[in-house]
Write a protein that holds these residues in place. Structure first.
Motif, short mmCIF file in Angstrom:
data_model
loop_
_atom_site.label_atom_id
_atom_site.label_comp_id
_atom_site.label_asym_id
_atom_site.label_seq_id
_atom_site.Cartn_x
_atom_site.Cartn_y
_atom_site.Cartn_z
N ASP A 196 25.49 58.28 -13.00
CA ASP A 196 24.66 57.17 -13.45
C ASP A 196 25.54 55.95 -13.69
O ASP A 196 26.45 55.97 -14.53
N PHE A 197 25.26 54.88 -12.97
CA PHE A 197 26.08 53.68 -13.08
C PHE A 197 25.97 53.05 -14.47
O PHE A 197 26.98 52.66 -15.07
N GLU A 198 24.76 52.95 -15.00
CA GLU A 198 24.59 52.31 -16.30
C GLU A 198 25.24 53.13 -17.42
O GLU A 198 25.79 52.56 -18.37
N ALA A 199 25.19 54.45 -17.32
CA ALA A 199 25.86 55.27 -18.33
C ALA A 199 27.38 55.07 -18.26
O ALA A 199 28.06 54.97 -19.30
N TRP A 200 27.93 54.98 -17.03
CA TRP A 200 29.36 54.73 -16.87
C TRP A 200 29.75 53.36 -17.41
O TRP A 200 30.74 53.20 -18.13
N LEU A 201 28.95 52.36 -17.09
CA LEU A 201 29.24 51.01 -17.57
C LEU A 201 29.07 50.90 -19.08
O LEU A 201 29.85 50.22 -19.76
N ALA A 202 28.06 51.58 -19.64
CA ALA A 202 27.87 51.57 -21.09
C ALA A 202 29.05 52.21 -21.80
O ALA A 202 29.52 51.71 -22.83
N ALA A 226 23.91 49.57 -25.64
CA ALA A 226 24.74 49.14 -24.51
C ALA A 226 23.89 48.92 -23.26
O ALA A 226 24.12 47.96 -22.51
N ARG A 227 22.92 49.76 -23.02
CA ARG A 227 22.04 49.56 -21.86
C ARG A 227 21.22 48.28 -22.02
O ARG A 227 20.96 47.57 -21.03
#
Length: 473
Positions: free
Chosen positions: A111-117, A82-83
Motif C-alpha cells: 500500500d503506497f499510502e501506508a508506506w508514505l504515512a 497521516a493519510r
C-alpha cells in the motif's frame, strides 16, 4: 600511571593527540557538509481535557488529563491523521516524487499510502507539555516551505480527526435513537388507543378517579345495613306469626289490638254480670239464658277478631319476607356491580400503567435522540491552534557548530586515549622515578637541567635497556 607521568607523555606525544583530534574534526566537518540540509517547522495546539465533549451532560466526568494527553499524542501520530495529511497536501499523487521513490524501494508492492504515512511519521515529532495541555507538532522536510506546510496540515488533520471521532459515533447513535423513538412512539399511541377504547366500552371517564367506585361502595354498604334491618324485622314478624298461629288469643299483638281489647273488656264485664246473676237467679232463668248467650256471642267475636288479627300478622311476615328477598337480591346485584367496577378499574389501571411506561420509555429515548442530534450537528472542538508553523529561518540539520563541538569533545577523548595507549605500548624514561620502576636499577646521579638551575631535572638513560647493565648519568 600517575597524572604527572601522563601529562609528560602527552607533552611528548602531542603530535599524535593533535593528529587524532584534527582527524575527528575533519571527518565530522566532511560528514556535516555531505549530509542533506533539513528544516524543521513547529506548530503548537492546546487540548482542553475538561472540554473533551462540549455537548456532554453536565454530570459527565472529564477524562484523566495524563491519559487523555497520551491519547491525543497517539492520535496525532496515527496512520489516519497521516493519510488525511497525504490527501490534503497531494503528496500521494501519481506523478509525485514520493510515488517514484516507493516504486524504486518496494517494486510497486504493498500500500503506497501506508508506506508514505510511515515515512512521514518518522519525520514527525510530537512533544506534549508536562504541566499543561499544549502539544508541539514538529515536522522535518527538505525545504522550509514544505516543512511548514506539512506541519500545518498535521495540525488541521488532527483537529478534523478528533472532531470526526466524536461526531461519527454521534451520527450512528442519532440514527439508532431516532429509529427507536419512532418505534416507541408507535407503541405509545397503540397503548393510548387501547386505553381509550376500554374507557369508551365500559363508560369510564377517568381511570385514576375512584369516585364512581366509592359511590357504588357506599350504596352497597347502605343496602347491607337495610338488609340487616329487614332480617331483624323478618325474624321478629316470623316469631310473632308462629306464636299467633299456636295461640292467637295469647299473642301480644292480638291482645294489644284495640278491638280485641274492647271485646275482652266487654266479655269480662258480661262474665262478671253472668256470675252475679247466677247468684240471684236460677240457671234456667230467661235473663240468665240471655246473659249466657251474650257472653258466648262476645267470645265468638273475640275469637274471630283474634284469628283475624293473627292472620294479619302472617301477611306482615310475608311482606317482610318479600322485602328481605328484594333487599338480598339488590345487595347481590350491587355487590356484583361493585366487583365488576373494581375489576374494570384494575384493568384500566393496567392499561394506564402500560401507557405511562410507554411514555417514560419514549421520553427517555426522545431526550437521548435530541442530545445525539445536537452532538451530530455540533462543530465545537476542544483543540485550539496556538501557533501556526512558519518557514524556519535556519536549518535544523546538520548543525555544523553543534557537530563540531561534539566532535571536539569526542576527538579530545580519543586523542587522550590514543596517547595513553601509545605510552603503554612503548614506555619511556621521563622522570627519575621511572628508573627503578622500569629498569629495576638504583638511581646513582641526577644532573639538574640547565633551564631549571639547581632543581633536579629529568635524567635519560638511552643506553640502559636491561637489569644487568649499569650506566652513568
Amino acid at each position: 600511571m600517575s597524572l604527572a607521568r601522563f601529562l609528560m607523555a602527552l607533552r611528548a606525544r602531542w603530535r599524535l593527540a593533535l593528529s587524532v583530534l584534527l582527524a575527528v574534526l575533519g571527518l565530522t566537518l566532511a560528514v556535516s557538509l555531505l549530509l542533506p540540509t533539513r528544516y524543521t517547522a513547529t506548530a503548537m495546539v492546546l487540548v482542553d481535557a475538561r472540554a473533551a465533549d462540549p455537548v456532554a451532560p453536565g454530570g459527565a466526568q472529564p477524562p484523566q488529563a495524563s491519559t487523555y494527553m497520551a491519547m491525543q499524542v497517539d492520535l496525532i501520530q496515527s496512520e489516519r491523521v497521516a493519510r488525511a495529511v497525504i490527501a490534503a497536501t497531494g503528496l500521494g499523487r501519481a506523478d509525485g516524487p514520493a510515488r517514484a521513490k516507493w516504486q524504486e524501494e518496494t517494486g510497486d508492492a504493498g500500500d503506497f499510502e501506508a508506506w508514505l504515512a510511515a515515512a512521514m511519521r518518522k519525520r514527525l515529532e510530537v512533544r506534549p507539555a508536562k504541566e499543561s495541555g499544549v502539544i508541539s507538532i514538529a515536522y522535518t522536510a527538505d525545504s522550509r516551505e514544505e516543512a511548514a506546510r506539512i506541519a500545518n496540515a498535521f495540525v488541521q488533520a488532527f483537529v478534523d480527526t478528533s472532531l470526526a471521532l466524536r461526531l461519527d459515533p454521534a451520527r450512528g447513535s442519532s440514527e439508532f435513537f431516532d429509529e427507536r423513538a419512532r418505534q416507541l412512539r408507535a407503541a405509545l399511541e397503540a397503548a393510548q388507543q387501547r386505553l381509550s377504547a376500554f374507557q369508551r366500552e365500559h363508560g369510564l371517564l377517568a381511570v385514576g378517579s375512584d369516585e364512581r367506585v366509592d359511590i357504588e361502595t357506599a350504596r352497597l354498604s347502605e343496602l347491607s345495613s337495610q338488609l340487616v334491618a329487614l332480617q331483624a324485622q323478618a325474624g321478629e314478624s316470623g316469631s310473632r306469626r308462629t306464636q299467633a298461629a299456636a295461640s292467637p288469643d295469647r299473642a301480644p299483638e292480638v291482645l294489644a289490638h284495640p278491638v280485641v281489647a274492647g271485646l275482652s273488656a266487654d266479655l269480662a264485664r258480661q262474665e262478671a254480670r253472668l256470675d252475679e246473676m247466677g247468684a240471684r237467679l236460677g240457671e234456667q232463668h230467661p235473663q240468665m239464658l240471655e246473659q249466657r248467650a251474650t257472653v258466648e256471642r262476645l267470645r265468638r267475636q273475640l275469637a274471630t277478631e283474634s284469628r283475624r288479627i293473627a292472620s294479619s300478622l302472617g301477611l306482615s311476615d310475608n311482606v317482610n319476607q318479600q322485602r328481605l328477598a328484594q333487599a338480598q337480591a339488590a345487595l347481590d346485584e350491587q355487590r356484583a356491580r361493585v366487583l365488576e367496577l373494581t375489576t374494570r378499574r384494575d384493568e384500566a389501571r393496567v392499561l394506564l400503567r402500560d401507557v405511562q411506561n410507554a411514555q417514560q420509555a419514549y421520553d427517555a429515548v426522545a431526550g437521548r435522540a435530541t442530545q445525539s442530534g445536537t452532538e451530530r450537528q455540533a462543530r465545537l472542538s476542544n483543540v485550539s491552534v496556538l501557533k501556526q508553523a512558519t518557514a524556519p529561518a535556519q536549518a535544523s540539520s546538520p548543525l555544523l557548530g553543534v557537530n563540531l563541538g561534539i566532535a571536539a569533545v569526542l576527538g579530545s577523548v580519543l586523542a587522550l586515549g590514543a596517547t595513553l595507549l601509545a605510552e603503554l605500548r612503548d614506555r619511556r624514561l621521563r622522570c627519575a622515578d621511572d628508573v627503578p620502576e622500569l629498569l629495576g636499577l638504583p638511581l646513582l646521579v641526577e644532573i639538574p637541567s640547565p633551564r631549571q638551575g639547581a632543581r633536579p631535572s629529568v635524567a635519560a638513560f638511552p643506553a640502559l635497556r636491561g637489569p644487568g647493565r649499569t650506566g652513568r648519568t
